[in-house]
Design an enzyme around this catalytic site. Structure first.
Site, mmCIF file in Angstrom:
data_model
loop_
_atom_site.group_PDB
_atom_site.id
_atom_site.type_symbol
_atom_site.label_atom_id
_atom_site.label_comp_id
_atom_site.label_asym_id
_atom_site.label_seq_id
_atom_site.Cartn_x
_atom_site.Cartn_y
_atom_site.Cartn_z
ATOM 1 N N GLU A 31 0.692 -0.996 0.099
ATOM 2 C CA GLU A 31 0.077 0.076 -0.014
ATOM 3 C C GLU A 31 0.848 1.220 0.121
ATOM 4 O OE1 GLU A 31 -3.580 1.892 2.674
ATOM 5 O OE2 GLU A 31 -2.758 0.064 3.349
ATOM 6 N N ARG A 257 4.564 -12.804 10.413
ATOM 7 C CA ARG A 257 5.328 -11.674 10.027
ATOM 8 C C ARG A 257 6.471 -11.473 10.851
ATOM 9 N NH1 ARG A 257 1.061 -7.015 11.567
ATOM 10 N NH2 ARG A 257 2.322 -5.811 10.324
ATOM 11 N N LYS A 267 3.727 1.097 10.353
ATOM 12 C CA LYS A 267 3.964 2.321 9.372
ATOM 13 C C LYS A 267 3.399 3.471 10.249
ATOM 14 C CE LYS A 267 2.618 0.546 5.348
ATOM 15 N NZ LYS A 267 2.420 0.475 3.848
#
Length: 554
Positions: A31, A257, A267
Site C-alpha cells: 500500500e 510476519r 507504518k
C-alpha cells in the site's frame, strides 16, 4: 532456520508436480502510504524469490485503494527499495486502480444476484451492529432493500450524488458468522478525493478485502502469500472468488510476519516519528525502513540472507536484532575495504622521528579477499591515535598505551609512551614517545611482541570527518511493553562525533560507499558528506553477539 524447504515452497513444488499450475505467479502488493521497512523485505524476498526459484514471475502491484493516504513519493520509494534489494518486476507493474472499472462491474453483478446491498448506517453503527467475538451481529435495517433500489443507489454513489460517509456497499453474507470478517463486510465507501493514478474519475473506492483477491484473479496469481493477520480474512477472499466470474482462482497462504527486538514495524508509528521530528526522516539511519537501512550502510545481500536464514513459520515469534546485524556483518567482512580512522583523536608525537621526514606503509585492503590488493598509508612524526587507547593509570587487563609501555602501530613501528602533556584543567592533550626504527612493519628483530596493536592516522595527511554512531532506536527489546512506545525511545540512539580524523584514502568516496574502520566497525558514507568533510554512518560494530549466541547453543 533456513528458508530452504519451508512450507510455502513445499506447497508450490507440489502444485507444480500435480499439474495444478504450469507457471508460478506471485505478487508483492504494498500500500503506497509509507516507506517499506525490513518486515516488507521478508515478503519481497519470499515472493520474488519463489518466482525466481520455480521459473515463474512476480508482479509488483500497488494496493492504491485509499487515495487520502497515498502519495507519489511513496510509490517512487517502494520501486527504488525493491530494486535495491535486487529484484525486478520487469513489465509486470500493476495497480489495484487498474481494475476499478472491472471491480465496479462485479459489484453490480453481486447486487443483481442479491449478494450485496447499499447501507445507510454510519461507520460507528456498522461497528456496533457487527457484534463481538462472542456475540453475533445484527442485520442492518437496510439489508432487505430490493435489487432495483440497491442498483439505483450504487449508481448514484458512483455518480457523486452523496457526501463522504453517507452510504457504503456491503456484501450480504452472514451476520451470525463466527468469523467477523464475514458479517457483511464493506465493499465500497464514498470518498471524494483525488487519486494519484485515476485523478477525479472515481468518488467511490473499493475496500482492500474486496479489491485484493479479485486483483489476484485478474493477474493470474497462483499463490497469494500474506502474513498471519490475514488468515481470518481468507474465507472472505474465497467467498468473493467463488461468487464472481473471475478468470482464475488464486489461493491465499499465510506466514508469520517479522517481529524484531528493539524495533517497531508499524507504518503508522513510523510516520508519527517522522512528522514529530523525532528522527531525521523516513531514511534516518535509525529507522527500520529499507531507505534508512540503505543510508546506514546495510547491504541488500545481508538483508536477503537474513530473510533466508529466519525462514518461514506459521506461528509468530520474535527474532533477535543481532541476527540481522550478523548477516550484514558477515557480508561486509568479506567484501568491504579496510581503512584507518580515529574517531576521538589524541596527538602522539614521536620525538625521535626526524622532523620533516615522511614515509608510507603498505596496508592490506581486505584480508578476507586477496584480490582487493593493498594501498599506501602515509606516516609521520605526529600521529593521531584513539583517545580510548591510552590510559594514564592502566586498569587490569588494559594492554594498550600507557606511560612507559610499548605498543605496535598497525603496519608501522613499535612505539613507547614517554611523556603525558595536559592542559590547565588536567585533561590529557598530547602524548610524547619514541619509535624503534628497527621494527618497521611491526615486528622486532629481538622477538619482543607487545600485547596491543593500535590503529592511527598521520596528522599531516589526515582528513577531518564526522562520524554518526547509531544504537537501537528503542531501549527495550519489546518497545511499548511498558505501555508507552514514545517513552521507550532511546535518547542515545545517535551520537554525532564531529572531530574525527581519517586516512587520506577515505577522501572523495561516493555516498553509499561502505568501509570497515579498523577496530571500530563498519561505516557508510552519508549523503550529507562534503568533499572536504565526509560524514560516515556506523552500520554495525565489529562485535558479533549473534555468532556468540549461536556458538553457545551449538
Amino acid at each position: 532456520m533456513s528458508g530452504e524447504g519451508d512450507f510455502v515452497r513445499e506447497i508450490v513444488a507440489e502444485d507444480l508436480r500435480a499439474g495444478r499450475h504450469r507457471t508460478v505467479v506471485t505478487r508483492f502488493p504494498p500500500e503506497p502510504n509509507g516507506y517499506l521497512h525490513v518486515g516488507h523485505a521478508k515478503s519481497i524476498s519470499l515472493n520474488f524469490g519463489i518466482a525466481q526459484e520455480f521459473g515463474g514471475r512476480c508482479h509488483l502491484r500497488f494496493d492504491d485503494t485509499n487515495p487520502t493516504k497515498e502519495e507519489q513519493e511513496y510509490i517512487d520509494s517502494i520501486k527504488e527499495d525493491v530494486r535495491w534489494l535486487g529484484f525486478d518486476w520487469g513489465e509486470h507493474l500493476y495497480h489495484a486502480s487498474d481494475y476499478f472499472g472491472q471491480l465496479y462491474e462485479w459489484a453490480v453483478l453481486l447486487i443483481q444476484k442479491g449478494l450485496a446491498y447499499v447501507d445507510d448506517l454510519s461507520a460507528d453503527q456498522i461497528r456496533e451492529y457487527r457484534g463481538t467475538l462472542t456475540e453475533p451481529g445484527r442485520e442492518s435495517p437496510y439489508r432487505s432493500r430490493s435489487v432495483e433500489e440497491n442498483l439505483d443507489l450504487f449508481r448514484r454513489m458512483r455518480a457523486g450524488e452523496f457526501p463522504d460517509g453517507a452510504r457504503v456497499l456491503r456484501a450480504r453474507i452472514d451476520m451470525a458468522s463466527p468469523n467477523i470478517n464475514l458479517r457483511d463486510p464493506v465493499m465500497y465507501r464514498i470518498l471524494h478525493a483525488r487519486h494519484p493514478m485515476t485523478g477525479d474519475a472515481w468518488c467511490i473506492y473499493p475496500s482492500y478485502d474486496y479489491a485484493h483477491g479479485q486483483s489476484d484473479a485478474i493477474e493470474g496469481i497462483t499463490h497469494s502469500l500474506c502474513t498471519l493477520e490475514f488468515e481470518d480474512h481468507r474465507p472472505l477472499y474465497d467467498w468473493f472468488i467463488e461468487h464472481l466470474p473471475v478468470p482464475s482462482r488464486p489461493r491465499q497462504y499465510e506466514f508469520a510476519r517479522l517481529n524484531l527486538t528493539y524495533t517497531v514495524l508499524s507504518k503508522r508509528f513510523l510516520l508519527q516519528l517522522v512528522k514529530e521530528g523525532r528522527v531525521r526522516g523516513w531514511d534516518d539511519p535509525r529507522m527500520p525502513t529499507l531507505s534508512g537501512m540503505r543510508r546506514r550502510g546495510f547491504p541488500p545481500e545481508g538483508i536477503r540472507e537474513f530473510a533466508r536464514m529466519i525462514g518461514l513459520a506459521k506461528r509468530e515469534s520474535v527474532v533477535d536484532y543481532a541476527a540481522l546485524e550478523h548477516c550484514a556483518r558477515d557480508y561486509l567482512n568479506r567484501t568491504v575495504p579496510r581503512r584507518m580512522a580515529v574517531l576521538r583523536p589524541l596527538r602522539l608525537v614521536l620525538t625521535n622521528y626526524p622532523e620533516g621526514r615522511g614515509e608510507e606503509f603498505e596496508a592490506v585492503n581486505n584480508p578476507e579477499d586477496p584480490r582487493a590488493g593493498t594501498r599506501r598509508v602515509p606516516f609521520g612524526r605526529v600521529l593521531y591515535i584513539e583517545r580510548e587507547d591510552f590510559m594514564e593509570v592502566p586498569a587490569k587487563k588494559f594492554y594498550r598505551l600507557a606511560p612507559g609501555r610499548e605498543v605496535r602501530l598497525r603496519y608501522a613501528y613499535l612505539v613507547t609512551c614517554e611523556e603525558v602533556v595536559k592542559d590547565a584543567s588536567g585533561e590529557v592533550v598530547e602524548l610524547r614517545g619514541t619509535y624503534d626504527p628497527a621494527t618497521r612493519g611491526g615486528s622486532a628483530p629481538d622477538g619482543r611482541s607487545p600485547k596491543a596493536t593500535l590503529h592511527w592516522v598521520s596528522a599531516a595527511h589526515a582528513l577531518p570527518a564526522e562520524a554518526r554512531l547509531y544504537e537501537h532506536l528503542f531501549t527495550r527489546p519489546e518497545p511499548g511493553s511498558g505501555g508507552d512506545l514514545l517513552a521507550d525511545l532511546n535518547p542515545r540512539s545517535e551520537e554525532v562525533v564531529t572531530g574525527a580524523q581519517v586516512e587520506p584514502a577515505l577522501a572523495g568516496l561516493a555516498p553509499g560507499s561502505r568501509v570497515q574502520f579498523e577496530r571500530m566497525g563498519y561505516f557508510c558514507v552519508d549523503p550529507d558528506s562534503r568533499a572536504d568533510r565526509p560524514v560516515f554512518n556506523r552500520t554495525v560494530t565489529l562485535r558479533d553477539t549473534w555468532a556468540r549466541v549461536q556458538a553457545r547453543q551449538g
